[in-house]
Scaffold this active site. Structure first.
Site, mmCIF file in Angstrom:
data_model
loop_
_atom_site.group_PDB
_atom_site.id
_atom_site.type_symbol
_atom_site.label_atom_id
_atom_site.label_comp_id
_atom_site.label_asym_id
_atom_site.label_seq_id
_atom_site.Cartn_x
_atom_site.Cartn_y
_atom_site.Cartn_z
ATOM 1 N N HIS A 90 5.296 5.255 -6.852
ATOM 2 C CA HIS A 90 4.447 5.566 -5.607
ATOM 3 C C HIS A 90 5.017 5.929 -4.725
ATOM 4 C CE1 HIS A 90 0.354 4.814 -6.973
ATOM 5 N NE2 HIS A 90 1.093 4.371 -8.080
ATOM 6 N N HIS B 170 6.041 6.878 -12.652
ATOM 7 C CA HIS B 170 4.855 6.657 -12.461
ATOM 8 C C HIS B 170 4.942 5.687 -10.212
ATOM 9 C CE1 HIS B 170 0.484 6.136 -11.557
ATOM 10 N NE2 HIS B 170 0.690 5.471 -11.283
ATOM 11 N N HIS C 279 -4.524 4.782 -12.692
ATOM 12 C CA HIS C 279 -4.718 3.297 -13.266
ATOM 13 C C HIS C 279 -5.580 2.845 -13.384
ATOM 14 C CE1 HIS C 279 -1.133 2.028 -10.335
ATOM 15 N NE2 HIS C 279 -1.132 3.321 -9.780
ATOM 16 N N GLU D 126 -6.571 -2.860 -13.767
ATOM 17 C CA GLU D 126 -5.545 -4.190 -12.456
ATOM 18 C C GLU D 126 -7.012 -4.732 -11.552
ATOM 19 O OE1 GLU D 126 -2.306 -0.887 -10.305
ATOM 20 O OE2 GLU D 126 -4.359 -0.929 -9.915
#
Length: 207
Positions: A18, A16, A189, A192
């Protein structure tokens, strides 16, 4: 001490990551100067919105295909230097429509670059195609279909990112159904910016 070992020698998987955020600061500065664009601030965020705006700012230096290829090669090289034997990049081919013309062409360009970089640096690379939850479901479905068509050819998962508030994960269940049916992992995700209900939606609605 001979009993101690270099942690870089410990095989690792880096999940993961980015892609754009893995750019080397020196590369960002160099490309920004070449392209006469302002370097976005990369620290001191006042909140998630400011962070998201910064991330979008990174795209200005990646409008040239060769710059994207360089980013990927350097990111894979950096993973290798950290001892990673596997790295999984979150990619957003929709960011590169102006450069490549279509989501499919942009995703194929990413796949070509990671294959070459992986072979060069001895790292296995997988791609997580990332859905932007602030965009319409139709875009998410198009991304999921492009990802599903490339399952087994470097795409390994479907992600979900950006602002959670007002954009529930459950809305994107049809896209994740497509991805999971093709054998892709579900990697959104969750939790968050919204509470546990977001995590439960990721588990129950997105699998």
């Amino acid at each position: 001490d001979s009993a101690l070992r270099d942690l870089a020698a410990l095989p690792k998987g880096h999940l993961h990551v980015h892609l754009e955020a893995a750019m080397r600061p020196a590369t960002l500065a160099e490309l920004a100067e070449e392209m006469s664009v302002e370097i976005p601030p990369v620290s001191g965020f006042s909140g998630f919105t400011a962070f998201a705006d910064m991330y979008q700012g990174l795209l200005a230096v990646l409008a040239r295909p060769e710059n994207l290829v360089r980013l990927i090669d350097e990111a894979v090289a950096d993973a290798a230097s950290d001892g990673a034997v596997y790295v999984e990049f979150g990619v957003s081919p929709q960011f590169y429509l102006e450069t490549f013309g279509t989501v499919e062409a942009a995703l194929d360009a990413h796949l070509d670059a990671v294959r070459i970089a992986g072979e060069r640096h001895g790292v296995e690379v997988g791609l997580m195609v990332t859905v932007d939850r602030t965009e319409p479901l139709a875009e998410a479905i198009a991304l999921a279909e492009a990802a599903a068509a490339r399952a087994g050819r470097g795409v390994v998962s479907l992600g979900l990112a950006n602002e959670e508030r007002g954009y529930p994960a459950a809305d994107f269940a049809p896209a994740f159904d497509i991805a999971r049916a093709a054998g892709l992992q579900s990697a959104p995700h969750a939790g968050e910016l919204v509470g546990p209900e977001s995590v439960w939606q990721a588990i129950h609605d997105l699998g």
